[in-house]
Design an enzyme around this catalytic site. Structure first.
Site, PDB file in Angstrom:
ATOM      1  N   HIS A 338       0.830  -1.206   0.000  1.00  0.00           N
ATOM      2  CA  HIS A 338       0.000   0.000   0.000  1.00  0.00           C
ATOM      3  C   HIS A 338       0.859   1.248   0.000  1.00  0.00           C
ATOM      4  O   HIS A 338       0.506   2.266  -0.614  1.00  0.00           O
ATOM      5  CB  HIS A 338      -0.951  -0.001   1.198  1.00  0.00           C
ATOM      6  CG  HIS A 338      -2.094   0.939   1.058  1.00  0.00           C
ATOM      7  ND1 HIS A 338      -2.158   2.136   1.718  1.00  0.00           N
ATOM      8  CD2 HIS A 338      -3.229   0.866   0.319  1.00  0.00           C
ATOM      9  CE1 HIS A 338      -3.290   2.755   1.411  1.00  0.00           C
ATOM     10  NE2 HIS A 338      -3.948   2.019   0.550  1.00  0.00           N
ATOM     11  N   CYS A 339       2.008   1.174   0.657  1.00  0.00           N
ATOM     12  CA  CYS A 339       2.897   2.336   0.746  1.00  0.00           C
ATOM     13  C   CYS A 339       3.416   2.778  -0.618  1.00  0.00           C
ATOM     14  O   CYS A 339       3.758   3.946  -0.808  1.00  0.00           O
ATOM     15  CB  CYS A 339       4.090   2.025   1.641  1.00  0.00           C
ATOM     16  SG  CYS A 339       3.677   1.591   3.346  1.00  0.00           S
ATOM     17  N   MET A 340       3.521   1.863  -1.566  1.00  0.00           N
ATOM     18  CA  MET A 340       4.144   2.167  -2.846  1.00  0.00           C
ATOM     19  C   MET A 340       3.151   2.364  -3.971  1.00  0.00           C
ATOM     20  O   MET A 340       3.548   2.652  -5.097  1.00  0.00           O
ATOM     21  CB  MET A 340       5.103   1.038  -3.221  1.00  0.00           C
ATOM     22  CG  MET A 340       4.454  -0.313  -3.207  1.00  0.00           C
ATOM     23  SD  MET A 340       5.611  -1.639  -3.504  1.00  0.00           S
ATOM     24  CE  MET A 340       5.838  -1.468  -5.245  1.00  0.00           C
TER      25      MET A 340
END
Length: 351
Positions: A338-340
């Site tokens: 999700h961070c990327m």
């Protein structure tokens, strides 16, 4: 009531594309960079079968290398659109635009200020990404301000149900540590979220997971999976540093109601076992999944809890494929799927 005709759609609503940035900063994965591009190929392969991928690369040479690796694993390059822009890092969830839409399908790219989580000095290239993406898409952009202050906000610090409800944490937005917006208190943030994202109610959790470099991002902690259902990670080992704060957040969630006063369904996700690198705890979490058109990609860690987490999410997303992506190496960069990623919602504008 929200102060804007625009709203931030829920992640499960239709996408025009997913934005990613090809990894190039070796120091984000000290001593373990070599497998990281291959992890990205698996992510692009899984997502691009269901929607286009907009891939930011720092230059033509990197684009050529990325295209070669993607083709090697069978990615249809016709589903990948490359954009050349030098960046500091590749965590597009936090540095990229957050898109909002109105009832007619008109889209705006919000250009929040990005300052590397109020922690690192090198962020000026990443801060240019929202305006760049908007220009490439031919979309209008807006820089949110409040009380004369340009608002710092990372996409990983919030999660919405698309119907006026938001999750965030006090640790990230209200703490004096890694303080993003020093002039703001709780009411200021709620006013910003109403004005820019169409949020009617904010659900404030306490702390994020231990080892989180961002100091409390909610996307490692709790996520909406339907307008009235939230999944949240729970630690079963009472000796673990996560046990008490995650139980407190679970209790808060069970007491919350949605924007219309209805009860929320709260579903528990397990946590993987403790991971440490060079004496530092690594923020491994199954909550860092990403929802795309037709598929949900879920971080896995070669952990006995992998199967349980995939099972829980498979039941919740019965209409989508649920695909595990090994993040054993990726998580050493202090973030996973999700961070990327950053979703670009569908709308009436160009894409």
């Amino acid at each position: 009531m929200p102060d804007t005709p625009f709203r931030m759609p829920a992640e499960w609503e239709p996408h025009a594309a997913t934005w990613l940035a090809w990894p190039h900063r070796r120091s984000d994965w000290p001593g373990r960079f070599s497998p990281i591009p291959w992890v990205y190929t698996e992510i692009v392969r899984a997502v691009s079968r269901h929607e286009p991928v907009n891939l930011v690369v720092p230059g033509p040479k990197t684009q050529a290398r990325a295209a070669k690796l993607l083709a090697t694993v069978g990615v249809d390059l016709g589903r990948v659109r490359f954009f050349v822009l030098p960046t500091d890092r590749g965590w597009v969830r936090d540095s990229g635009p957050i898109f909002v839409v109105d009832d007619a399908g008109n889209r705006v790219a919000l250009d929040w200020h990005f300052n590397a989580w109020a922690k690192y000095p090198d962020w000026t290239r990443d801060d240019k990404l929202p305006a760049f993406a908007a220009a490439q898409l031919g979309l209008p952009t807006r820089q949110p301000t409040h009380r004369g202050w340009r608002v710092v906000l990372e996409g990983g610090s919030i999660d919405v149900n698309g119907r006026g409800l938001m999750l965030t944490t006090e640790e990230c937005l209200l703490s004096k540590q890694q303080e993003r917006n020093p002039p703001f208190d709780r009411s200021d943030y709620e006013a910003v979220f109403a004005a820019e994202l169409g949020v009617r109610k904010v659900l404030w959790l306490n702390r994020g997971i231990a080892g989180d470099d961002t100091h409390g991002h909610v996307d490692d902690l709790a996520r909406f999976v339907t307008p009235t259902t939230v999944v949240t990670v729970v630690e079963e080992n009472e000796a673990d540093d996560n046990y008490a704060p995650l139980r407190e957040n679970l209790d808060r969630l069970r007491g919350f109601t949605d924007a219309d006063g209805g009860k929320l369904e709260v579903v528990e996700l397990p946590m993987p076992a403790l991971r440490v690198y060079d004496g530092m705890r690594i923020p491994a979490s199954y909550a860092n999944f990403y929802i795309a058109n037709g598929v949900v990609i879920v971080p896995t860690f070669n952990d006995p809890a992998d199967r349980r987490a995939l099972g829980v999410l498979s039941e919740l997303f019965s209409g989508r494929e649920v695909v595990g992506i090994s993040c054993v190496d990726l998580v050493w960069g202090l973030g996973t799927l999700h961070c990327m990623t950053q979703q670009e919602p569908a709308g009436s504008g160009a894409s």
